[in-house]
Write an enzyme that holds these catalytic residues in place. Structure first.
Site: not given
Ligand code: GLP
Length: 233
Positions: A62, A128, A130, A135
């Site tokens: 993404d 959440n 995702h 989402e």
């Molecule tokens: C972000 C990314 C995800 C990631 C998630 C968790 O929004 N788009 O790919 O896995 O949130 O983030 P983190 O690893 O900083 O907890």
């Protein structure tokens, strides 16, 4: 779904690296990569290693809409900082969040994924549930798409920005159907903030309200979780 419990994110990065190493030795050429704090220890292990990625292809999950690639919060910048500068690949694909025609960009990215089937997809998980930026409520059938980020995600990611107003409100994300086509999925989860999402992903119903729950239907998922993230399993 195989679950490996580790002490902390450092050990998690090492275990993930060993698994990735096995897949590379078995011929994996295309890696699906993730951003966020979670995969950093894995990327550190890769950077420390003497592995050569110059014939490999990466496809990121993404990218935010509207951030220039030299903005240190863009995922393009993140990947160069944490991995690509130290380990050049043959090709690195990320969605272009600055594309004038975002619909065309979504189609282009779908074609990239179609033309380069992903051997190993690295995933984190949002609080959440995702995956990528898919989402809660996103159709399991969707491929690459433009996303309006959930308030919860904007809040979670605001820690990386000067203020919550600076967090982009949209992103382009690989879809759940695209993620599910990856041959192997390596999902990492560290910290107690992930405990609820992980418990629902593993033991809850398969529901679009918890996007990661679809992984119960994938034939080759390995979850690496530290004690805190695994505490509700
Ligand atoms: C972000 C990314 C995800 C990631 C998630 C968790 O929004 N788009 O790919 O896995 O949130 O983030 P983190 O690893 O900083 O907890």
């Amino acid at each position: 779904m195989k679950i490996i419990k580790v002490e902390d994110s450092l050990e998690g990065g090492k275990v993930a690296f060993d698994l990735l190493f096995e897949k590379l030795a078995a011929g994996a050429k295309t890696l699906g990569l993730a951003t966020g704090s979670t995969p950093i220890t894995l990327y550190q292990e890769i950077v420390k290693s003497d592995l050569d990625f110059s014939d490999m292809i990466s496809i990121n999950l993404d990218e935010y809409v509207g951030l220039p690639v030299d903005n240190d919060q863009s995922y393009d910048y993140f990947m160069r900082e944490h991995l690509f500068n130290a380990k050049p690949f043959n090709q690195n694909f990320l969605p272009n969040g600055l594309a004038e025609d975002l619909d065309a960009e979504v189609k282009r990215y779908d074609a990239v994924i179609e033309n380069h089937p992903i051997d190993v997809q690295v995933l984190g998980i949002g609080r959440n549930g995702h995956i990528g930026f898919n989402e809660p409520g996103t159709s399991f059938d969707i491929t690459t798409h433009l996303v309006d980020l959930a308030q919860d995600t904007i809040e979670a990611n605001s820690r990386f920005f000067d203020s919550i107003e600076d967090v982009p409100k949209q992103a382009i994300s690989m879809g759940i159907a695209s993620i599910m086509k990856s041959k192997t999925i390596l999902l990492l989860a560290f910290g107690e903030g992930k405990a609820d999402a992980l418990a629902q992903m593993v033991n809850g119903p398969v529901t679009e309200n918890l996007p990661a729950s679809i992984l119960q239907n994938h034939p080759d998922v390995i979850v690496i979780a530290d004690q805190a993230a695994a505490s509700k399993l």
